[in-house]
Write a protein that holds these residues in place. Structure first.
Motif, PDB file in Angstrom:
ATOM      1  N   LEU A   1      34.910  49.545  39.789  1.00  0.00           N
ATOM      2  CA  LEU A   1      35.913  48.378  40.038  1.00  0.00           C
ATOM      3  C   LEU A   1      35.324  47.253  40.750  1.00  0.00           C
ATOM      4  O   LEU A   1      35.925  45.817  39.440  1.00  0.00           O
ATOM      5  N   ALA A   2      34.821  46.774  41.261  1.00  0.00           N
ATOM      6  CA  ALA A   2      34.427  45.535  41.550  1.00  0.00           C
ATOM      7  C   ALA A   2      34.322  44.516  40.294  1.00  0.00           C
ATOM      8  O   ALA A   2      33.655  43.004  40.117  1.00  0.00           O
ATOM      9  N   ARG A   3      32.822  45.458  39.606  1.00  0.00           N
ATOM     10  CA  ARG A   3      32.735  44.617  38.725  1.00  0.00           C
ATOM     11  C   ARG A   3      33.070  43.950  37.486  1.00  0.00           C
ATOM     12  O   ARG A   3      31.695  43.799  36.837  1.00  0.00           O
ATOM     13  N   THR A   4      34.088  43.835  37.621  1.00  0.00           N
ATOM     14  CA  THR A   4      34.951  44.253  36.286  1.00  0.00           C
ATOM     15  C   THR A   4      35.907  42.649  36.539  1.00  0.00           C
ATOM     16  O   THR A   4      36.582  42.791  36.437  1.00  0.00           O
TER      17      THR A   4
ATOM     18  N   ALA B   1      40.887  42.135  42.963  1.00  0.00           N
ATOM     19  CA  ALA B   1      39.970  42.893  43.163  1.00  0.00           C
ATOM     20  C   ALA B   1      39.662  43.835  44.487  1.00  0.00           C
ATOM     21  O   ALA B   1      40.118  45.006  44.540  1.00  0.00           O
ATOM     22  N   GLU B   2      40.908  43.172  45.444  1.00  0.00           N
ATOM     23  CA  GLU B   2      42.101  43.511  46.533  1.00  0.00           C
ATOM     24  C   GLU B   2      42.690  44.794  45.750  1.00  0.00           C
ATOM     25  O   GLU B   2      42.687  45.768  46.413  1.00  0.00           O
ATOM     26  N   GLN B   3      43.500  44.658  44.997  1.00  0.00           N
ATOM     27  CA  GLN B   3      44.276  44.977  44.191  1.00  0.00           C
ATOM     28  C   GLN B   3      44.264  46.688  43.663  1.00  0.00           C
ATOM     29  O   GLN B   3      44.479  47.694  44.343  1.00  0.00           O
TER      30      GLN B   3
ATOM     31  N   THR C   1      41.749  51.259  53.748  1.00  0.00           N
ATOM     32  CA  THR C   1      41.987  50.039  52.854  1.00  0.00           C
ATOM     33  C   THR C   1      41.350  49.189  53.429  1.00  0.00           C
ATOM     34  O   THR C   1      40.228  48.472  53.690  1.00  0.00           O
ATOM     35  N   VAL C   2      41.086  47.898  52.002  1.00  0.00           N
ATOM     36  CA  VAL C   2      40.070  46.991  52.481  1.00  0.00           C
ATOM     37  C   VAL C   2      40.489  45.485  52.216  1.00  0.00           C
ATOM     38  O   VAL C   2      42.024  45.062  51.632  1.00  0.00           O
TER      39      VAL C   2
END
Length: 303
Positions: A117-120, A129-131, A155-156
């Motif tokens: 997900l982060a790489r998108t 990215a957080e969402q 959570t992040v």
């Protein structure tokens, strides 16, 4: 033939209750232990086994954030994870001990679920990215062993790469300064305009000039601007100087054209140029008091 009537519900229930009391009275007495066993084996209708309250625990965050590659694999996101642990099978202290033992495994699981997900996401868009990652982790996951079931809800929070932040900081600071300067300039302009209009109305009222014409307003503004704002007054005074210099130059050209046409006998053209010069001088305020009083240029005194 005898008539029979079917008993109602209340009558049948009363007969059943009387028969039950009679059978209990005739049955042999039982010991207290056997009565307790019977009560345990056959609980009363509607009884509910008590539910253990859910325990939860939170541990101090790790000193080092996790790192996830952003789109393009050049910059990274700094990920600050937060784990909340829940269980109905153990008290809080035992849950905290289990959470500490599972913390490293939970961080690995979070990395595995968040990496793609982060790489998108654009490296300058940590909010998206957080969402995305929090949405993916919203259901959490469970761990179960002989001690009981433990649920982890992570959570992040995400920050951009420090190198990218340092690169963007000067441009963002300049953009913020420009925005603040724009807001301040708009505020000063509105302030100067309002005060200038107010002072113009004061001048008109004191001079009893009636409604100002565009020409009158044009030449009165520099005087009112002095009372409204210093910078605005300096700008309007400079504009008045430039405008007057150009107007004088054009008036001189018209005067010269008038003289040239008179010398060659074109008196009709000369007269036209003379009228144009006179009108232009009056409109541009070159004739004394013409832009205030609207009076024609006084005739020349001949000896």
């Amino acid at each position: 033939m005898t008539n029979t009537r079917r008993k109602g519900l209340f009558a049948r229930w009363r007969d059943w209750w009387r028969d039950r009391r009679r059978r209990r009275h005739d049955a042999p007495a039982t010991t207290a232990a056997s009565e307790q066993a019977a009560e345990w084996e056959t609980p009363a209708l509607g009884s509910v086994e008590p539910v253990r309250p859910e325990a939860y625990a939170e541990l101090a965050p790790a000193a080092e954030p996790l790192r996830l590659a952003a789109e393009g694999d050049v910059f990274e996101f700094q990920v600050l994870p937060h784990f909340r642990w829940h269980s109905r099978d153990m008290p809080v202290e035992q849950l905290r001990r289990r959470a500490g033992a599972l913390a490293a495994e939970a961080r690995d699981e979070l990395l595995k679920r968040s990496w793609s997900l982060a790489r998108t996401c654009d490296p300058v868009d940590p909010v998206r990215a957080e969402q995305l990652i929090n949405s993916e982790l919203s259901d959490g996951w469970c761990y179960e062993d002989e001690e009981g079931l433990v649920k982890c809800r992570p959570t992040v929070r995400i920050r951009i790469d420090p190198a990218l932040r340092d690169r963007m900081r000067p441009a963002r600071l300049e953009a913020q300064a420009m925005k603040e300067a724009l807001d301040l300039g708009l505020l000063k302009a509105a302030h100067a305009r309002q005060l200038t209009d107010e002072w113009l109305q004061v001048i008109v009222a004191l001079e009893d000039s009636g409604e100002l014409t565009p020409t009158q307003r044009q030449f009165l503004v520099p005087f009112a601007a002095v009372l409204a704002d210093g910078d605005f007054a300096a700008a309007t005074d400079a504009l008045r100087t430039v405008r007057r210099t150009g107007a004088v130059a054009l008036a001189n050209v018209l005067d010269q054209a008038t003289k040239n046409h008179e010398q060659i006998g074109l008196f009709e053209f000369a007269n036209a140029y003379d009228k144009a010069a006179s009108s232009f001088r009056q409109q541009m305020g070159l004739t004394p008091y013409s832009w205030i009083l609207g009076t024609p240029e006084p005739p020349e005194v001949t000896s």
